[in-house]
Design a protein around this motif. Structure first.
Motif, PDB file in Angstrom:
ATOM      1  N   TYR A  70       0.840  -1.189   0.000  1.00  0.00           N
ATOM      2  CA  TYR A  70       0.000   0.000   0.000  1.00  0.00           C
ATOM      3  C   TYR A  70       0.879   1.245   0.000  1.00  0.00           C
ATOM      4  CZ  TYR A  70      -3.831  -3.037   1.535  1.00  0.00           C
ATOM      5  OH  TYR A  70      -4.787  -4.028   1.617  1.00  0.00           O
ATOM      6  N   GLN A 103       0.786   5.420   0.815  1.00  0.00           N
ATOM      7  CA  GLN A 103       0.062   6.256   1.770  1.00  0.00           C
ATOM      8  C   GLN A 103       0.582   7.681   1.679  1.00  0.00           C
ATOM      9  OE1 GLN A 103       1.474   6.177   5.759  1.00  0.00           O
ATOM     10  NE2 GLN A 103       0.465   8.160   5.911  1.00  0.00           N
ATOM     11  N   PHE A 156      -4.742   6.195   1.962  1.00  0.00           N
ATOM     12  CA  PHE A 156      -4.054   5.008   1.466  1.00  0.00           C
ATOM     13  C   PHE A 156      -4.529   4.703   0.046  1.00  0.00           C
ATOM     14  CE2 PHE A 156      -1.913   3.350   5.196  1.00  0.00           C
ATOM     15  CZ  PHE A 156      -2.625   3.886   6.263  1.00  0.00           C
ATOM     16  N   GLY A 215      -5.277   1.717  -2.880  1.00  0.00           N
ATOM     17  CA  GLY A 215      -6.063   0.493  -2.795  1.00  0.00           C
ATOM     18  C   GLY A 215      -5.252  -0.785  -2.702  1.00  0.00           C
ATOM     19  N   GLY A 252      -8.895  -2.653   1.604  1.00  0.00           N
ATOM     20  CA  GLY A 252      -7.685  -1.896   1.901  1.00  0.00           C
ATOM     21  C   GLY A 252      -7.740  -1.212   3.259  1.00  0.00           C
ATOM     22  N   LEU A 253      -6.775  -0.335   3.465  1.00  0.00           N
ATOM     23  CA  LEU A 253      -6.608   0.361   4.741  1.00  0.00           C
ATOM     24  C   LEU A 253      -7.324   1.701   4.714  1.00  0.00           C
ATOM     25  CD1 LEU A 253      -2.780  -0.344   5.026  1.00  0.00           C
ATOM     26  CD2 LEU A 253      -4.612  -1.544   6.244  1.00  0.00           C
TER      27      LEU A 253
END
Lengths: 108, 122
Positions: A88, A90, A99, A101, B44-45
């Motif tokens: 990920y 960020q 973030f 995907g 996700g996050l």
């Protein structure tokens, strides 16, 4: 709010190959704050790269980050078996974190 | 060594509230903020917000404004995240993560808790 789009969604590679993961921002990232995390199934994310290109302590040098503006890249120079995971990107800006995907790096 | 240890899994009914704890050790608790990040199953996050144990200042993602409360207890070096009016979409693993910054929110999440599964189901 900046939206981060990661590509590809899935990357199928063999151990020893080079992995190139992309993270695109919906608008130019004015600060240097762009990070990359690795997440394995059932575990918390792990910080790999911060400030676009700085490796977190203990992260092998086969991981590198680069980019500016709206385009950022995480490169894994030679994939090790333990590198197959989800990654990920960020961003932090205007006191908000966002973030991407995620990109799954799977064994071919 | 820095450790963040979270409370155990919870099952809640829609409309209820949940309070997740995150106990920190291995560093000076008041010098680093704590972020909360959640991850729905297979997704996700998602960042929820941040709190400073030094002065209680918070910063929340707009999506959770009015529904989330973050608090800290310096005597036990524990941070709490309470989410109210739960709905099925809140089913997720909730993580606390230390912010590496010592002068407010930096967005650099260097240590993470193990995660707390919250299931919202009738």
């Amino acid at each position: 709010e900046i939206v981060l789009t990661q590509s590809p969604a899935t990357l199928s590679l063999s151990p020893g190959e080079r992995a190139t993961l992309s993270c695109g921002a919906s608008q130019s990232v004015s600060s240097t704050y762009l990070a990359w995390f690795q997440q394995k199934p059932g575990l918390a994310p792990r910080l790999l790269i911060y400030d676009v290109s700085s490796r977190e302590t203990g992260i092998p040098d086969r991981f590198s980050g680069s980019g500016s503006g709206t385009d950022f890249t995480l490169t894994i120079s030679r994939l090790e078996p333990e590198d197959f995971a989800v990654y990920y990107c960020q961003h932090f800006g205007n006191s908000q974190l966002t973030f991407g995907g995620g990109t799954k790096v799977e064994i071919k | 060594q820095v450790q963040l240890v979270q409370s155990g899994a919870e099952v809640k009914e829609p409309g209820a509230s949940v309070k997740v704890s995150c106990k920190a050790s291995g560093y000076t608790f008041t010098t680093h903020g704590i972020n909360w990040v959640r991850q729905a199953p297979g997704q996700g996050l998602e960042w929820m917000g941040w709190i400073s144990p030094h002065d209680g200042n918070t910063n929340h993602a707009q999506k959770f404004q009015g529904r989330v409360t973050m608090t800290t207890d310096t005597s036990t070096t524990t941070t709490y995240m309470e989410l109210r009016s739960l709905r099925s979409e809140d089913t997720a693993v909730y993580y606390c993560a230390r912010d590496s910054g010592t002068m407010g929110l930096s967005g650099d999440l260097d240590y993470w808790g193990q995660g707390t599964l919250v299931i919202v189901s009738p």
